[in-house]
Design a protein around this motif. Structure first.
Motif, PDB file in Angstrom:
ATOM      1  N   LYS A  24       8.956  15.160 -59.809  1.00 25.29           N
ATOM      2  CA  LYS A  24       9.972  15.730 -59.826  1.00 25.29           C
ATOM      3  C   LYS A  24      10.960  15.657 -61.521  1.00 25.29           C
ATOM      4  N   GLU A  25       9.803  15.046 -62.694  1.00 24.32           N
ATOM      5  CA  GLU A  25       9.960  14.927 -63.496  1.00 24.32           C
ATOM      6  C   GLU A  25      10.313  16.731 -64.570  1.00 24.32           C
ATOM      7  N   MET A  26       9.496  17.269 -63.651  1.00 29.01           N
ATOM      8  CA  MET A  26       9.720  18.750 -64.317  1.00 29.01           C
ATOM      9  C   MET A  26      10.966  19.372 -64.064  1.00 29.01           C
ATOM     10  N   CYS A  27      11.648  19.313 -62.606  1.00 24.13           N
ATOM     11  CA  CYS A  27      12.826  19.305 -61.754  1.00 24.13           C
ATOM     12  C   CYS A  27      13.588  18.392 -62.957  1.00 24.13           C
ATOM     13  N   ASP A  28      13.957  17.143 -63.347  1.00 23.14           N
ATOM     14  CA  ASP A  28      14.826  16.819 -64.416  1.00 23.14           C
ATOM     15  C   ASP A  28      14.793  17.716 -65.395  1.00 23.14           C
ATOM     16  N   ARG A  29      13.364  17.518 -66.044  1.00 22.36           N
ATOM     17  CA  ARG A  29      13.284  18.404 -67.093  1.00 22.36           C
ATOM     18  C   ARG A  29      13.817  19.728 -67.593  1.00 22.36           C
ATOM     19  N   LEU A  30      13.622  20.164 -66.416  1.00 22.41           N
ATOM     20  CA  LEU A  30      13.638  21.500 -66.943  1.00 22.41           C
ATOM     21  C   LEU A  30      13.987  22.392 -65.664  1.00 22.41           C
ATOM     22  N   LEU A  31      13.651  22.260 -64.435  1.00 21.11           N
ATOM     23  CA  LEU A  31      13.955  23.083 -63.340  1.00 21.11           C
ATOM     24  C   LEU A  31      15.735  23.482 -63.037  1.00 21.11           C
ATOM     25  N   ALA A  32      16.291  22.502 -62.832  1.00 23.63           N
ATOM     26  CA  ALA A  32      17.461  21.686 -62.322  1.00 23.63           C
ATOM     27  C   ALA A  32      18.441  21.896 -63.757  1.00 23.63           C
ATOM     28  N   ASN A  36      21.608  20.368 -57.483  1.00 23.69           N
ATOM     29  CA  ASN A  36      21.175  19.686 -56.569  1.00 23.69           C
ATOM     30  C   ASN A  36      19.314  19.934 -57.077  1.00 23.69           C
ATOM     31  N   TYR A  37      18.048  19.608 -56.666  1.00 24.81           N
ATOM     32  CA  TYR A  37      17.484  20.446 -55.735  1.00 24.81           C
ATOM     33  C   TYR A  37      16.501  19.019 -54.956  1.00 24.81           C
ATOM     34  N   HIS A  38      15.404  20.097 -54.492  1.00 23.57           N
ATOM     35  CA  HIS A  38      14.750  19.067 -53.037  1.00 23.57           C
ATOM     36  C   HIS A  38      13.304  19.781 -53.417  1.00 23.57           C
ATOM     37  N   ILE A  46      10.308  24.168 -54.323  1.00 26.84           N
ATOM     38  CA  ILE A  46      11.023  23.571 -55.148  1.00 26.84           C
ATOM     39  C   ILE A  46      12.678  24.778 -54.400  1.00 26.84           C
ATOM     40  N   ILE A  47      13.177  23.785 -54.123  1.00 21.85           N
ATOM     41  CA  ILE A  47      15.026  24.481 -54.498  1.00 21.85           C
ATOM     42  C   ILE A  47      16.005  24.091 -54.713  1.00 21.85           C
ATOM     43  N   VAL A  48      16.364  24.764 -55.292  1.00 24.49           N
ATOM     44  CA  VAL A  48      17.702  24.065 -56.577  1.00 24.49           C
ATOM     45  C   VAL A  48      19.119  25.040 -56.295  1.00 24.49           C
ATOM     46  N   THR A  49      20.073  24.148 -55.761  1.00 23.88           N
ATOM     47  CA  THR A  49      21.168  24.366 -55.949  1.00 23.88           C
ATOM     48  C   THR A  49      22.550  25.173 -56.586  1.00 23.88           C
ATOM     49  N   LEU A  50      22.711  25.056 -56.766  1.00 25.88           N
ATOM     50  CA  LEU A  50      24.528  24.511 -57.211  1.00 25.88           C
ATOM     51  C   LEU A  50      25.260  23.752 -56.522  1.00 25.88           C
ATOM     52  N   LYS A  51      25.374  22.991 -57.269  1.00 31.05           N
ATOM     53  CA  LYS A  51      27.195  20.869 -56.500  1.00 31.05           C
ATOM     54  C   LYS A  51      27.686  22.212 -55.668  1.00 31.05           C
TER      55      LYS A  51
END
Lengths: 94, 94
Positions: free
Chosen positions: B58-66, B72-74, B6-11
């Protein structure tokens, strides 16, 4: 304009406290199938055109971006004109 | 065992203060061709075998990781038995 995608990860033998906290948070949200989380840094670096970008980015990682005692790094240099639309391909951490 | 990268980046429209600090440090080390540095998070998550892992991550990213307001995340899910040796292929951030 060329750009480098860099991933810095904690060496696999080291305890990742931050990853453990995230794992526990996911468990408490009900995601019980998460067996491990390890967290690293991702960097997107835009570079002016130049020679020997690979050598230069490696040097930056060694000197500043990663701590070689506790971290591994991987990077990919992309030379596309737009800097978008190209997949980032990185080897997995050893 | 499957795993997710998972990669989380600032918009892209947001100022990345941490990236700016790294860029300035690189400039002061003499790397004058670094035109931009943006920093994000990289996560390697190991998962037990299961159904609908894409939807779950995807749900984990939306709820906690990002933080969807500023990040944004991929992610990519790999289903290899060993979890090593496969390249991570990720789309670039929009």
């Amino acid at each position: 304009m060329p750009y480098a995608d860099i991933i810095v990860t904690l060496k696999p033998t080291l305890l990742d406290a931050q990853g453990r906290v995230v794992q526990n948070a996911l468990l408490s949200l009900g995601y019980e199938n998460v067996t491990s989380v390890r967290i690293g840094k991702y960097m997107r670096m835009e570079l002016a055109e130049g020679e020997a970008l690979e050598r230069q980015v490696k040097e930056m990682c060694d000197r500043l971006l990663a701590n070689p005692v506790i971290e591994n790094y991987h990077f990919e240099i992309h030379r596309d004109s737009d800097g978008n639309g190209t997949p980032l391909v990185l080897p997995t951490t050893e």
